[in-house]
Motif scaffolding. Sequence first.
Motif: not given
Length: 623
Positions: A529-545
Amino acid sequence: MSKISINIATGSIEKKKVILGIDLGTTNSLVAYVPENQLNSEIISINQGNLVPSVVYFDENALPIVGASAKAKLIESPERTIFSVKRLLGKNYNDVRDHQDLISYQIIDDNTDSLVKVRVDDRFYNPIELSALILKELKKGAESHFNLEITQAVITVPAYFNESQRQATRDAGKLAGLDVLRIINEPTAASLAYGMQEKKNGKILVYDLGGGTFDVSILTLEDGVFEVLSTHGDTYLGGDDVDRAIAEFWLSGTGIEFNQLNNLQKQSLRLFAENAKIQLSKDVFQTVHVNWNYSGTDHEFQLNYQQLKELAQPIIDKTMKSVHQALSDAQISVNELNEVILVGGSTRFPEIYKTLSEVFKGVHINNQLNPDEVVALGAAVEADILAGNRKDILLLDVTPLSLGIETAGGLMDVLIPRNSKIPSRVGREYTTSVDGQINMKIAVYQGERELVAENRKLGEFILKNIPAMPAGLPKIEIQFALNADGMLKVKAKELRSGVEQDVEIQPSYGLSDQQVEEMLVSGLTHAQSDIELRLNIEAQNEATQMIYTAERFLEKNSEFLTTEEIQGSKQRIETIKGLLDSNNRHEISKAVETLNDFTKPFAERVMDIAIAKALKGNDIANL
Ligand code: AMP
Protein backbone atom coordinates in the motif's frame (compact mmCIF):
# COMPACT_ATOMS: atom_id res chain seq x y z
CA MET A 1 23.51 -8.96 13.60
CA SER A 2 20.94 -11.66 14.09
CA LYS A 3 18.62 -12.47 11.21
CA ILE A 4 14.90 -12.46 11.57
CA SER A 5 12.41 -13.58 9.01
CA ILE A 6 9.19 -11.67 8.71
CA ASN A 7 6.06 -12.62 6.86
CA ILE A 8 5.35 -9.59 4.68
CA ALA A 9 1.62 -10.29 4.54
CA THR A 10 0.93 -10.78 8.23
CA GLY A 11 3.91 -9.20 9.92
CA SER A 12 4.51 -12.35 11.94
CA ILE A 13 7.92 -13.85 12.52
CA GLU A 14 8.47 -17.04 10.50
CA LYS A 15 10.45 -20.13 11.28
CA LYS A 16 10.76 -22.03 8.00
CA LYS A 17 11.69 -19.92 5.04
CA VAL A 18 12.90 -20.03 1.49
CA ILE A 19 14.80 -17.00 0.20
CA LEU A 20 14.69 -16.77 -3.57
CA GLY A 21 17.54 -15.74 -5.83
CA ILE A 22 16.03 -13.83 -8.74
CA ASP A 23 17.64 -12.86 -12.03
CA LEU A 24 15.25 -10.17 -13.29
CA GLY A 25 16.43 -10.13 -16.89
CA THR A 26 15.80 -7.91 -19.90
CA THR A 27 14.50 -10.83 -21.97
CA ASN A 28 13.98 -13.63 -19.47
CA SER A 29 13.83 -13.97 -15.71
CA LEU A 30 14.82 -16.92 -13.57
CA VAL A 31 14.45 -18.01 -9.96
CA ALA A 32 16.78 -20.24 -7.97
CA TYR A 33 17.24 -21.44 -4.40
CA VAL A 34 19.62 -23.54 -2.34
CA PRO A 35 17.93 -26.69 -0.97
CA GLU A 36 18.29 -27.26 2.79
CA ASN A 37 21.70 -28.55 3.87
CA GLN A 38 23.14 -28.22 0.38
CA LEU A 39 25.73 -25.89 -1.08
CA ASN A 40 24.69 -25.81 -4.72
CA SER A 41 21.71 -23.86 -5.96
CA GLU A 42 18.99 -25.10 -8.29
CA ILE A 43 16.70 -23.37 -10.75
CA ILE A 44 13.01 -23.50 -9.83
CA SER A 45 10.80 -24.46 -12.72
CA ILE A 46 7.93 -21.99 -13.17
CA ASN A 47 4.94 -22.84 -15.36
CA GLN A 48 6.95 -25.83 -16.65
CA GLY A 49 9.85 -23.67 -17.78
CA ASN A 50 13.15 -22.56 -16.29
CA LEU A 51 13.05 -19.22 -18.09
CA VAL A 52 10.10 -16.87 -17.66
CA PRO A 53 9.99 -14.35 -20.54
CA SER A 54 10.09 -10.83 -19.02
CA VAL A 55 7.03 -9.82 -20.99
CA VAL A 56 3.71 -8.38 -19.78
CA TYR A 57 0.55 -8.32 -21.89
CA PHE A 58 -2.55 -6.34 -20.90
CA ASP A 59 -5.90 -7.55 -22.18
CA GLU A 60 -8.82 -5.20 -22.97
CA ASN A 61 -9.85 -5.21 -19.30
CA ALA A 62 -6.32 -4.17 -18.26
CA LEU A 63 -5.71 -7.61 -16.77
CA PRO A 64 -2.04 -8.53 -17.00
CA ILE A 65 -0.63 -11.80 -18.32
CA VAL A 66 3.07 -12.45 -17.74
CA GLY A 67 5.61 -14.83 -19.26
CA ALA A 68 5.39 -17.22 -22.19
CA SER A 69 1.68 -16.52 -22.87
CA ALA A 70 2.44 -12.78 -22.97
CA LYS A 71 5.38 -13.31 -25.31
CA ALA A 72 3.07 -15.19 -27.68
CA LYS A 73 1.07 -11.94 -28.05
CA LEU A 74 4.04 -9.91 -29.27
CA ILE A 75 3.24 -10.23 -32.95
CA GLU A 76 -0.54 -10.10 -32.76
CA SER A 77 -0.86 -7.25 -30.18
CA PRO A 78 2.45 -5.39 -30.10
CA GLU A 79 0.89 -2.20 -28.66
CA ARG A 80 -0.32 -3.97 -25.54
CA THR A 81 2.62 -6.32 -25.02
CA ILE A 82 5.46 -4.82 -22.99
CA PHE A 83 8.95 -6.28 -23.27
CA SER A 84 12.43 -5.10 -22.20
CA VAL A 85 11.01 -3.22 -19.20
CA LYS A 86 14.42 -3.43 -17.57
CA ARG A 87 15.73 -1.01 -20.17
CA LEU A 88 13.20 1.59 -18.94
CA LEU A 89 13.82 1.22 -15.18
CA GLY A 90 14.88 4.49 -13.59
CA LYS A 91 15.02 6.23 -17.00
CA ASN A 92 13.44 9.45 -18.21
CA TYR A 93 12.24 10.01 -21.74
CA ASN A 94 15.47 11.66 -22.89
CA ASP A 95 17.36 8.49 -22.00
CA VAL A 96 15.22 6.23 -24.17
CA ARG A 97 14.30 8.51 -27.08
CA ASP A 98 17.10 7.23 -29.34
CA HIS A 99 15.97 3.64 -29.10
CA GLN A 100 12.24 4.16 -29.36
CA ASP A 101 12.04 2.61 -32.82
CA LEU A 102 12.84 -0.77 -31.25
CA ILE A 103 9.75 -0.55 -29.09
CA SER A 104 6.25 -1.34 -30.32
CA TYR A 105 4.29 -0.03 -27.34
CA GLN A 106 3.65 3.60 -26.43
CA ILE A 107 6.11 5.42 -24.21
CA ILE A 108 4.99 8.73 -22.74
CA ASP A 109 6.98 11.90 -23.03
CA ASP A 110 5.48 14.57 -20.81
CA ASN A 111 8.36 16.92 -21.36
CA THR A 112 9.63 16.67 -17.82
CA ASP A 113 12.53 14.95 -16.14
CA SER A 114 10.14 12.45 -14.67
CA LEU A 115 10.46 8.75 -15.31
CA VAL A 116 9.02 7.19 -18.43
CA LYS A 117 5.62 5.62 -18.42
CA VAL A 118 4.08 3.11 -20.75
CA ARG A 119 0.57 3.73 -22.00
CA VAL A 120 -1.85 0.93 -22.81
CA ASP A 121 -5.38 2.16 -23.58
CA ASP A 122 -6.17 4.74 -20.91
CA ARG A 123 -3.85 3.39 -18.31
CA PHE A 124 -0.32 4.50 -17.52
CA TYR A 125 2.22 2.12 -16.07
CA ASN A 126 5.63 2.96 -14.80
CA PRO A 127 8.49 0.47 -15.13
CA ILE A 128 8.39 -0.28 -11.40
CA GLU A 129 4.82 -1.56 -11.66
CA LEU A 130 5.63 -3.55 -14.78
CA SER A 131 8.69 -5.14 -13.16
CA ALA A 132 6.56 -5.87 -10.10
CA LEU A 133 4.13 -7.83 -12.28
CA ILE A 134 7.01 -10.01 -13.51
CA LEU A 135 8.31 -10.48 -9.96
CA LYS A 136 4.79 -11.39 -8.77
CA GLU A 137 4.62 -14.11 -11.42
CA LEU A 138 7.99 -15.48 -10.26
CA LYS A 139 6.90 -15.35 -6.61
CA LYS A 140 3.63 -17.10 -7.42
CA GLY A 141 5.43 -19.79 -9.45
CA ALA A 142 7.92 -20.41 -6.65
CA GLU A 143 5.14 -20.54 -4.05
CA SER A 144 3.28 -23.19 -5.98
CA HIS A 145 6.55 -25.11 -6.43
CA PHE A 146 7.18 -25.19 -2.66
CA ASN A 147 3.56 -25.00 -1.59
CA LEU A 148 4.70 -22.29 0.81
CA GLU A 149 4.30 -18.56 1.03
CA ILE A 150 7.56 -16.87 0.06
CA THR A 151 8.36 -13.32 1.06
CA GLN A 152 12.09 -12.82 0.76
CA ALA A 153 14.43 -12.50 -2.18
CA VAL A 154 17.79 -11.38 -3.45
CA ILE A 155 17.50 -9.70 -6.86
CA THR A 156 20.33 -9.10 -9.31
CA VAL A 157 20.96 -5.95 -11.38
CA PRO A 158 23.66 -5.06 -13.92
CA ALA A 159 26.82 -3.65 -12.35
CA TYR A 160 26.28 -0.38 -14.25
CA PHE A 161 22.83 0.25 -12.71
CA ASN A 162 22.82 3.56 -10.82
CA GLU A 163 21.25 4.16 -7.43
CA SER A 164 17.84 5.09 -8.78
CA GLN A 165 17.69 1.98 -10.97
CA ARG A 166 18.61 -0.12 -7.94
CA GLN A 167 15.96 1.63 -5.87
CA ALA A 168 13.41 1.08 -8.63
CA THR A 169 14.22 -2.64 -8.57
CA ARG A 170 13.84 -2.70 -4.79
CA ASP A 171 10.48 -0.90 -5.07
CA ALA A 172 9.31 -3.37 -7.70
CA GLY A 173 10.12 -6.15 -5.25
CA LYS A 174 8.14 -4.41 -2.50
CA LEU A 175 5.17 -3.92 -4.78
CA ALA A 176 5.29 -7.61 -5.65
CA GLY A 177 5.11 -8.49 -1.96
CA LEU A 178 8.78 -9.38 -1.64
CA ASP A 179 11.15 -8.18 1.03
CA VAL A 180 14.29 -7.59 -1.04
CA LEU A 181 17.09 -8.53 1.34
CA ARG A 182 19.72 -7.34 -1.03
CA ILE A 183 20.27 -6.15 -4.58
CA ILE A 184 23.47 -7.65 -5.96
CA ASN A 185 25.43 -7.12 -9.13
CA GLU A 186 24.99 -9.72 -11.85
CA PRO A 187 28.75 -10.35 -12.28
CA THR A 188 29.06 -10.81 -8.50
CA ALA A 189 26.22 -13.33 -8.63
CA ALA A 190 27.93 -15.20 -11.48
CA SER A 191 31.12 -15.32 -9.41
CA LEU A 192 29.22 -16.69 -6.42
CA ALA A 193 27.65 -19.39 -8.59
CA TYR A 194 31.15 -20.56 -9.50
CA GLY A 195 32.15 -20.57 -5.82
CA MET A 196 34.77 -17.84 -6.30
CA GLN A 197 34.23 -16.60 -2.73
CA GLU A 198 35.95 -19.78 -1.50
CA LYS A 199 39.18 -18.68 -3.16
CA LYS A 200 39.16 -15.59 -0.90
CA ASN A 201 41.33 -13.44 -3.20
CA GLY A 202 41.68 -12.85 -6.92
CA LYS A 203 40.77 -10.82 -9.96
CA ILE A 204 37.86 -11.94 -12.08
CA LEU A 205 36.53 -10.88 -15.48
CA VAL A 206 32.86 -11.57 -16.14
CA TYR A 207 31.91 -11.54 -19.84
CA ASP A 208 28.14 -11.37 -20.30
CA LEU A 209 26.75 -11.56 -23.83
CA GLY A 210 23.00 -12.10 -23.99
CA GLY A 211 20.42 -11.60 -26.72
CA GLY A 212 20.31 -7.80 -26.66
CA THR A 213 22.92 -6.59 -24.19
CA PHE A 214 26.61 -6.99 -23.57
CA ASP A 215 28.60 -6.13 -20.51
CA VAL A 216 31.95 -6.95 -19.08
CA SER A 217 32.95 -6.36 -15.47
CA ILE A 218 36.21 -6.66 -13.62
CA LEU A 219 35.90 -7.71 -9.99
CA THR A 220 38.37 -8.07 -7.20
CA LEU A 221 37.86 -10.53 -4.44
CA GLU A 222 39.56 -9.65 -1.19
CA ASP A 223 39.06 -11.80 1.88
CA GLY A 224 35.91 -13.16 0.34
CA VAL A 225 34.41 -9.73 -0.44
CA PHE A 226 33.70 -8.77 -4.06
CA GLU A 227 34.12 -5.32 -5.46
CA VAL A 228 33.37 -4.18 -8.99
CA LEU A 229 36.43 -2.32 -10.25
CA SER A 230 35.11 -1.41 -13.66
CA THR A 231 32.33 -2.19 -16.05
CA HIS A 232 31.91 -1.54 -19.74
CA GLY A 233 29.59 -2.66 -22.49
CA ASP A 234 26.82 -1.87 -24.89
CA THR A 235 23.18 -2.08 -23.88
CA TYR A 236 22.21 -2.64 -27.50
CA LEU A 237 24.58 -5.42 -28.59
CA GLY A 238 24.05 -9.16 -28.49
CA GLY A 239 22.99 -12.35 -30.19
CA ASP A 240 20.05 -10.53 -31.83
CA ASP A 241 22.57 -8.56 -33.89
CA VAL A 242 24.09 -11.82 -35.14
CA ASP A 243 20.60 -13.05 -36.12
CA ARG A 244 19.97 -9.80 -37.96
CA ALA A 245 23.32 -10.07 -39.77
CA ILE A 246 22.46 -13.62 -40.89
CA ALA A 247 19.01 -12.51 -42.10
CA GLU A 248 20.53 -9.66 -44.13
CA PHE A 249 23.18 -11.97 -45.53
CA TRP A 250 20.48 -14.33 -46.77
CA LEU A 251 18.39 -11.51 -48.22
CA SER A 252 21.38 -9.94 -49.99
CA GLY A 253 20.99 -12.25 -52.99
CA THR A 254 17.21 -11.78 -53.30
CA GLY A 255 16.73 -8.05 -53.82
CA ILE A 256 14.48 -7.94 -50.75
CA GLU A 257 15.34 -5.38 -48.04
CA PHE A 258 15.00 -6.48 -44.41
CA ASN A 259 13.24 -3.24 -43.54
CA GLN A 260 10.55 -3.75 -46.18
CA LEU A 261 9.37 -6.94 -44.43
CA ASN A 262 6.37 -6.81 -42.15
CA ASN A 263 6.67 -7.81 -38.48
CA LEU A 264 5.60 -11.38 -39.07
CA GLN A 265 8.07 -11.86 -41.94
CA LYS A 266 10.91 -10.27 -39.97
CA GLN A 267 10.15 -12.47 -37.01
CA SER A 268 10.05 -15.69 -39.03
CA LEU A 269 13.31 -14.90 -40.82
CA ARG A 270 14.97 -13.96 -37.52
CA LEU A 271 13.87 -17.23 -35.97
CA PHE A 272 15.33 -19.21 -38.88
CA ALA A 273 18.55 -17.24 -38.50
CA GLU A 274 18.70 -17.82 -34.74
CA ASN A 275 18.07 -21.54 -35.14
CA ALA A 276 20.79 -21.82 -37.78
CA LYS A 277 23.21 -20.00 -35.44
CA ILE A 278 22.39 -22.30 -32.52
CA GLN A 279 22.67 -25.46 -34.64
CA LEU A 280 26.07 -24.39 -35.97
CA SER A 281 27.25 -23.59 -32.43
CA LYS A 282 26.54 -27.20 -31.54
CA ASP A 283 27.93 -28.82 -34.71
CA VAL A 284 30.40 -26.65 -36.58
CA PHE A 285 30.82 -29.03 -39.49
CA GLN A 286 27.31 -28.98 -40.87
CA THR A 287 25.64 -26.67 -43.36
CA VAL A 288 22.20 -25.50 -42.31
CA HIS A 289 19.52 -25.32 -45.02
CA VAL A 290 16.48 -23.09 -44.69
CA ASN A 291 13.39 -22.80 -46.83
CA TRP A 292 11.72 -19.38 -46.40
CA ASN A 293 8.51 -18.42 -48.07
CA TYR A 294 8.05 -14.74 -48.98
CA SER A 295 4.86 -13.59 -50.71
CA GLY A 296 4.27 -17.03 -52.20
CA THR A 297 7.85 -17.56 -53.39
CA ASP A 298 10.20 -20.09 -51.78
CA HIS A 299 13.74 -18.97 -51.03
CA GLU A 300 16.52 -21.44 -50.26
CA PHE A 301 19.10 -20.19 -47.79
CA GLN A 302 22.24 -21.86 -46.43
CA LEU A 303 24.72 -21.13 -43.70
CA ASN A 304 27.97 -22.78 -42.64
CA TYR A 305 30.20 -22.11 -39.65
CA GLN A 306 32.79 -20.10 -41.59
CA GLN A 307 30.05 -17.74 -42.85
CA LEU A 308 28.55 -17.44 -39.36
CA LYS A 309 31.98 -16.66 -37.97
CA GLU A 310 32.48 -13.85 -40.47
CA LEU A 311 29.04 -12.40 -39.78
CA ALA A 312 29.56 -12.52 -36.01
CA GLN A 313 33.12 -11.17 -36.11
CA PRO A 314 32.26 -7.43 -35.99
CA ILE A 315 30.09 -8.09 -32.92
CA ILE A 316 32.82 -10.10 -31.18
CA ASP A 317 35.35 -7.38 -32.03
CA LYS A 318 33.14 -4.76 -30.40
CA THR A 319 32.87 -6.84 -27.23
CA MET A 320 36.65 -7.30 -27.12
CA LYS A 321 37.16 -3.58 -27.36
CA SER A 322 34.99 -3.22 -24.26
CA VAL A 323 36.97 -5.98 -22.53
CA HIS A 324 40.21 -4.05 -23.04
CA GLN A 325 38.57 -0.82 -21.97
CA ALA A 326 37.30 -2.43 -18.77
CA LEU A 327 40.77 -3.81 -18.03
CA SER A 328 42.36 -0.44 -18.58
CA ASP A 329 39.71 1.34 -16.48
CA ALA A 330 40.40 -1.13 -13.68
CA GLN A 331 44.14 -0.63 -14.24
CA ILE A 332 44.67 -4.35 -14.58
CA SER A 333 46.86 -6.05 -17.15
CA VAL A 334 45.83 -9.21 -18.96
CA ASN A 335 48.21 -11.40 -16.97
CA GLU A 336 46.97 -10.22 -13.58
CA LEU A 337 43.60 -11.85 -14.14
CA ASN A 338 42.86 -15.13 -12.34
CA GLU A 339 39.51 -16.19 -13.74
CA VAL A 340 37.13 -15.48 -16.60
CA ILE A 341 33.42 -16.29 -16.23
CA LEU A 342 31.02 -16.61 -19.14
CA VAL A 343 27.42 -15.45 -18.75
CA GLY A 344 24.56 -15.14 -21.26
CA GLY A 345 23.26 -17.48 -23.97
CA SER A 346 25.45 -16.05 -26.71
CA THR A 347 28.64 -17.21 -24.96
CA ARG A 348 27.72 -20.69 -26.19
CA PHE A 349 28.99 -19.59 -29.59
CA PRO A 350 32.40 -21.36 -29.68
CA GLU A 351 34.24 -18.33 -31.11
CA ILE A 352 33.72 -16.45 -27.85
CA TYR A 353 35.52 -19.09 -25.80
CA LYS A 354 38.25 -19.30 -28.45
CA THR A 355 38.80 -15.54 -28.60
CA LEU A 356 38.88 -15.15 -24.81
CA SER A 357 41.27 -18.08 -24.33
CA GLU A 358 43.62 -16.58 -26.91
CA VAL A 359 43.61 -13.18 -25.19
CA PHE A 360 43.80 -14.60 -21.64
CA LYS A 361 46.31 -17.38 -22.19
CA GLY A 362 46.52 -19.75 -19.25
CA VAL A 363 43.56 -18.18 -17.40
CA HIS A 364 40.78 -20.56 -16.42
CA ILE A 365 37.60 -19.83 -18.38
CA ASN A 366 34.55 -20.90 -16.41
CA ASN A 367 31.79 -22.09 -18.69
CA GLN A 368 30.64 -25.33 -17.05
CA LEU A 369 27.40 -23.90 -15.66
CA ASN A 370 24.48 -23.03 -17.94
CA PRO A 371 25.25 -19.42 -18.97
CA ASP A 372 21.55 -18.49 -18.90
CA GLU A 373 21.16 -19.73 -15.34
CA VAL A 374 24.40 -18.70 -13.70
CA VAL A 375 23.20 -15.29 -12.44
CA ALA A 376 20.07 -16.69 -10.76
CA LEU A 377 22.09 -19.57 -9.31
CA GLY A 378 24.50 -17.05 -7.79
CA ALA A 379 21.68 -14.88 -6.42
CA ALA A 380 20.45 -17.99 -4.59
CA VAL A 381 23.92 -18.51 -3.10
CA GLU A 382 23.81 -14.91 -1.79
CA ALA A 383 20.34 -15.60 -0.37
CA ASP A 384 21.71 -18.67 1.38
CA ILE A 385 24.61 -16.65 2.81
CA LEU A 386 22.19 -13.99 4.10
CA ALA A 387 20.05 -16.71 5.65
CA GLY A 388 23.13 -17.58 7.72
CA ASN A 389 23.29 -21.08 6.27
CA ARG A 390 26.97 -20.94 5.36
CA LYS A 391 29.00 -21.17 8.48
CA ASP A 392 32.29 -20.58 6.67
CA ILE A 393 31.19 -17.16 5.45
CA LEU A 394 31.41 -14.14 7.65
CA LEU A 395 28.42 -11.82 7.48
CA LEU A 396 29.53 -8.22 7.30
CA ASP A 397 28.09 -5.42 9.42
CA VAL A 398 25.03 -3.95 7.80
CA THR A 399 22.73 -1.05 8.53
CA PRO A 400 19.46 -2.44 9.93
CA LEU A 401 17.19 0.40 8.70
CA SER A 402 17.18 2.52 5.55
CA LEU A 403 18.48 6.09 5.70
CA GLY A 404 17.16 8.86 3.48
CA ILE A 405 15.81 12.37 3.14
CA GLU A 406 12.39 13.96 2.70
CA THR A 407 11.44 14.95 -0.84
CA ALA A 408 8.37 16.58 -2.43
CA GLY A 409 5.04 15.39 -1.11
CA GLY A 410 6.56 14.11 2.16
CA LEU A 411 8.12 11.11 0.46
CA MET A 412 11.12 9.28 1.84
CA ASP A 413 13.97 9.12 -0.66
CA VAL A 414 16.30 6.36 0.50
CA LEU A 415 20.02 6.97 0.02
CA ILE A 416 21.39 4.06 2.03
CA PRO A 417 19.00 1.08 1.93
CA ARG A 418 18.77 -1.26 4.87
CA ASN A 419 21.12 -4.23 4.76
CA SER A 420 23.80 -2.11 3.08
CA LYS A 421 27.32 -2.96 4.10
CA ILE A 422 29.01 -0.57 6.54
CA PRO A 423 30.95 1.61 5.79
CA SER A 424 28.89 3.02 2.97
CA ARG A 425 28.92 6.24 1.00
CA VAL A 426 26.25 7.45 -1.44
CA GLY A 427 25.69 10.72 -3.28
CA ARG A 428 22.62 11.84 -5.19
CA GLU A 429 21.75 15.03 -7.03
CA TYR A 430 18.64 17.09 -6.40
CA THR A 431 17.40 20.43 -7.66
CA THR A 432 14.93 23.18 -6.81
CA SER A 433 11.29 23.17 -7.89
CA VAL A 434 10.62 26.94 -7.68
CA ASP A 435 12.34 29.83 -9.50
CA GLY A 436 14.75 31.81 -7.39
CA GLN A 437 14.78 29.34 -4.47
CA ILE A 438 17.73 30.22 -2.22
CA ASN A 439 17.26 27.85 0.75
CA MET A 440 16.71 24.12 0.85
CA LYS A 441 15.73 22.12 3.90
CA ILE A 442 17.37 18.73 4.23
CA ALA A 443 15.53 16.49 6.67
CA VAL A 444 17.12 13.12 7.41
CA TYR A 445 15.00 10.08 8.29
CA GLN A 446 15.39 6.42 9.12
CA GLY A 447 12.89 3.65 8.42
CA GLU A 448 11.13 1.56 5.82
CA ARG A 449 7.92 3.51 5.20
CA GLU A 450 7.38 5.54 2.03
CA LEU A 451 6.13 8.63 3.89
CA VAL A 452 8.65 10.37 6.14
CA ALA A 453 5.86 11.08 8.61
CA GLU A 454 5.81 7.35 9.45
CA ASN A 455 9.59 7.13 9.85
CA ARG A 456 12.01 8.29 12.52
CA LYS A 457 13.45 11.75 12.10
CA LEU A 458 17.17 11.94 12.76
CA GLY A 459 17.77 15.62 12.15
CA GLU A 460 17.55 18.47 9.69
CA PHE A 461 19.49 21.45 8.43
CA ILE A 462 19.08 24.19 5.86
CA LEU A 463 21.39 24.70 2.93
CA LYS A 464 21.40 28.50 2.68
CA ASN A 465 22.58 31.04 0.11
CA ILE A 466 21.93 29.00 -3.02
CA PRO A 467 22.31 31.65 -5.77
CA ALA A 468 18.88 32.51 -7.23
CA MET A 469 18.39 30.50 -10.42
CA PRO A 470 15.45 29.23 -12.44
CA ALA A 471 13.83 26.07 -11.01
CA GLY A 472 15.67 22.91 -11.97
CA LEU A 473 19.01 24.58 -12.61
CA PRO A 474 20.82 24.32 -9.24
CA LYS A 475 22.64 21.04 -8.76
CA ILE A 476 22.44 20.08 -5.12
CA GLU A 477 24.40 17.02 -4.20
CA ILE A 478 23.45 15.26 -1.01
CA GLN A 479 26.03 12.87 0.31
CA PHE A 480 25.50 10.25 2.99
CA ALA A 481 28.58 8.69 4.50
CA LEU A 482 28.03 6.00 7.12
CA ASN A 483 31.32 5.15 8.77
CA ALA A 484 32.45 2.00 10.55
CA ASP A 485 31.28 3.32 13.97
CA GLY A 486 27.78 3.87 12.65
CA MET A 487 28.10 7.67 12.46
CA LEU A 488 26.23 9.23 9.56
CA LYS A 489 27.62 12.36 7.96
CA VAL A 490 25.19 14.19 5.71
CA LYS A 491 26.55 16.84 3.41
CA ALA A 492 24.67 19.11 0.99
CA LYS A 493 26.52 21.07 -1.66
CA GLU A 494 25.28 23.26 -4.49
CA LEU A 495 27.73 22.31 -7.20
CA ARG A 496 27.48 25.43 -9.37
CA SER A 497 28.27 27.85 -6.53
CA GLY A 498 30.07 25.57 -4.08
CA VAL A 499 27.90 26.53 -1.06
CA GLU A 500 27.75 23.64 1.38
CA GLN A 501 26.53 22.56 4.78
CA ASP A 502 26.79 19.33 6.77
CA VAL A 503 25.61 17.52 9.86
CA GLU A 504 26.67 14.41 11.80
CA ILE A 505 24.15 12.01 13.30
CA GLN A 506 24.26 8.70 15.17
CA PRO A 507 21.33 6.77 13.64
CA SER A 508 21.32 4.04 16.29
CA TYR A 509 21.18 6.49 19.21
CA GLY A 510 18.18 5.81 21.44
CA LEU A 511 16.93 2.90 19.38
CA SER A 512 16.47 -0.56 20.91
CA ASP A 513 16.55 -3.87 19.01
CA GLN A 514 12.85 -4.20 19.73
CA GLN A 515 12.15 -0.82 18.08
CA VAL A 516 14.23 -1.73 15.02
CA GLU A 517 12.21 -4.92 14.69
CA GLU A 518 8.93 -3.01 15.02
CA MET A 519 10.00 -0.55 12.34
CA LEU A 520 10.92 -3.41 10.02
CA VAL A 521 7.61 -5.16 10.57
CA SER A 522 5.72 -1.91 10.00
CA GLY A 523 7.60 -1.31 6.74
CA LEU A 524 6.93 -4.81 5.50
CA THR A 525 3.25 -4.99 6.44
CA HIS A 526 2.56 -1.71 4.66
CA ALA A 527 4.93 -2.35 1.75
CA GLN A 528 2.41 -2.74 -1.05
CA SER A 529 0.00 0.00 0.00
CA ASP A 530 2.97 2.29 0.68
CA ILE A 531 4.31 1.88 -2.85
CA GLU A 532 0.83 2.50 -4.29
CA LEU A 533 0.69 5.69 -2.23
CA ARG A 534 4.14 6.69 -3.42
CA LEU A 535 3.17 6.21 -7.08
CA ASN A 536 0.14 8.46 -6.55
CA ILE A 537 2.17 11.17 -4.81
CA GLU A 538 4.78 11.03 -7.56
CA ALA A 539 2.07 11.52 -10.19
CA GLN A 540 0.76 14.48 -8.16
CA ASN A 541 4.26 15.98 -7.89
CA GLU A 542 4.76 15.62 -11.60
CA ALA A 543 1.38 17.23 -12.33
CA THR A 544 2.11 20.11 -9.93
CA GLN A 545 5.39 20.72 -11.69
CA MET A 546 3.64 20.62 -15.06
CA ILE A 547 1.03 23.18 -13.90
CA TYR A 548 3.81 25.47 -12.63
CA THR A 549 5.74 25.25 -15.91
CA ALA A 550 2.66 25.70 -18.09
CA GLU A 551 1.32 28.70 -16.13
CA ARG A 552 4.71 30.38 -16.27
CA PHE A 553 4.92 29.72 -19.99
CA LEU A 554 1.48 31.26 -20.61
CA GLU A 555 2.33 34.29 -18.52
CA LYS A 556 5.60 35.00 -20.31
CA ASN A 557 4.49 34.31 -23.84
CA SER A 558 0.88 35.50 -24.01
CA GLU A 559 1.75 38.00 -26.79
CA PHE A 560 2.70 35.13 -29.13
CA LEU A 561 -0.34 32.97 -28.37
CA THR A 562 -3.91 32.98 -29.68
CA THR A 563 -6.90 33.28 -27.34
CA GLU A 564 -7.82 29.66 -28.13
CA GLU A 565 -4.37 28.49 -27.19
CA ILE A 566 -4.43 30.37 -23.89
CA GLN A 567 -8.01 29.39 -23.05
CA GLY A 568 -7.45 25.76 -24.10
CA SER A 569 -4.34 25.51 -21.93
CA LYS A 570 -6.04 27.12 -18.92
CA GLN A 571 -8.97 24.73 -19.22
CA ARG A 572 -6.66 21.73 -19.29
CA ILE A 573 -4.65 23.09 -16.35
CA GLU A 574 -7.92 23.39 -14.39
CA THR A 575 -8.75 19.77 -15.23
CA ILE A 576 -5.41 18.67 -13.78
CA LYS A 577 -5.94 20.82 -10.69
CA GLY A 578 -9.34 19.20 -10.18
CA LEU A 579 -7.75 15.76 -10.26
CA LEU A 580 -4.75 16.48 -8.04
CA ASP A 581 -6.34 15.12 -4.88
CA SER A 582 -8.12 12.24 -6.57
CA ASN A 583 -5.43 9.63 -5.80
CA ASN A 584 -6.02 8.30 -9.29
CA ARG A 585 -2.66 8.40 -10.98
CA HIS A 586 -3.94 7.06 -14.29
CA GLU A 587 -6.40 9.96 -14.56
CA ILE A 588 -3.77 12.49 -13.48
CA SER A 589 -1.25 11.18 -16.01
CA LYS A 590 -3.88 11.23 -18.74
CA ALA A 591 -4.75 14.88 -17.98
CA VAL A 592 -1.05 15.84 -17.94
CA GLU A 593 -0.56 14.15 -21.28
CA THR A 594 -3.61 15.93 -22.72
CA LEU A 595 -2.18 19.30 -21.70
CA ASN A 596 1.19 18.35 -23.04
CA ASP A 597 -0.21 17.24 -26.41
CA PHE A 598 -2.21 20.48 -26.63
CA THR A 599 0.69 22.82 -25.86
CA LYS A 600 3.38 21.01 -27.84
CA PRO A 601 2.71 22.62 -31.26
CA PHE A 602 2.66 26.20 -30.00
CA ALA A 603 5.44 25.63 -27.48
CA GLU A 604 7.58 24.69 -30.46
CA ARG A 605 6.41 27.77 -32.37
CA VAL A 606 7.32 30.05 -29.47
CA MET A 607 10.73 28.39 -29.26
CA ASP A 608 11.25 29.19 -32.95
CA ILE A 609 10.37 32.84 -32.29
CA ALA A 610 12.78 32.79 -29.38
CA ILE A 611 15.56 31.46 -31.57
CA ALA A 612 14.83 34.00 -34.30
CA LYS A 613 14.93 36.80 -31.71
CA ALA A 614 18.13 35.46 -30.23
CA LEU A 615 19.72 35.48 -33.68
CA LYS A 616 18.78 39.13 -33.96
CA GLY A 617 20.63 39.76 -30.74
CA ASN A 618 17.75 39.51 -28.28
CA ASP A 619 18.06 37.51 -25.12
CA ILE A 620 16.73 33.95 -25.44
CA ALA A 621 16.66 33.46 -21.68
CA ASN A 622 13.91 36.04 -21.28
CA LEU A 623 11.34 34.12 -23.23
P1 AMP B 1 20.19 -14.55 -22.93
O1 AMP B 1 19.76 -13.13 -23.22
O2 AMP B 1 21.33 -14.65 -21.99
O3 AMP B 1 19.05 -15.46 -22.60
O4 AMP B 1 20.80 -15.09 -24.31
C1 AMP B 1 19.99 -15.28 -25.41
C2 AMP B 1 20.86 -15.26 -26.64
O5 AMP B 1 21.72 -16.40 -26.66
C3 AMP B 1 20.05 -15.29 -27.91
O6 AMP B 1 20.57 -14.34 -28.83
C4 AMP B 1 20.29 -16.69 -28.40
O7 AMP B 1 20.20 -16.74 -29.82
C5 AMP B 1 21.70 -16.94 -27.94
N1 AMP B 1 22.05 -18.36 -27.89
C6 AMP B 1 21.42 -19.34 -27.23
N2 AMP B 1 22.02 -20.53 -27.46
C7 AMP B 1 23.05 -20.28 -28.29
C8 AMP B 1 24.05 -21.08 -28.91
N3 AMP B 1 24.12 -22.41 -28.70
N4 AMP B 1 24.94 -20.47 -29.70
C9 AMP B 1 24.91 -19.16 -29.93
N5 AMP B 1 24.00 -18.35 -29.39
C10 AMP B 1 23.08 -18.90 -28.58
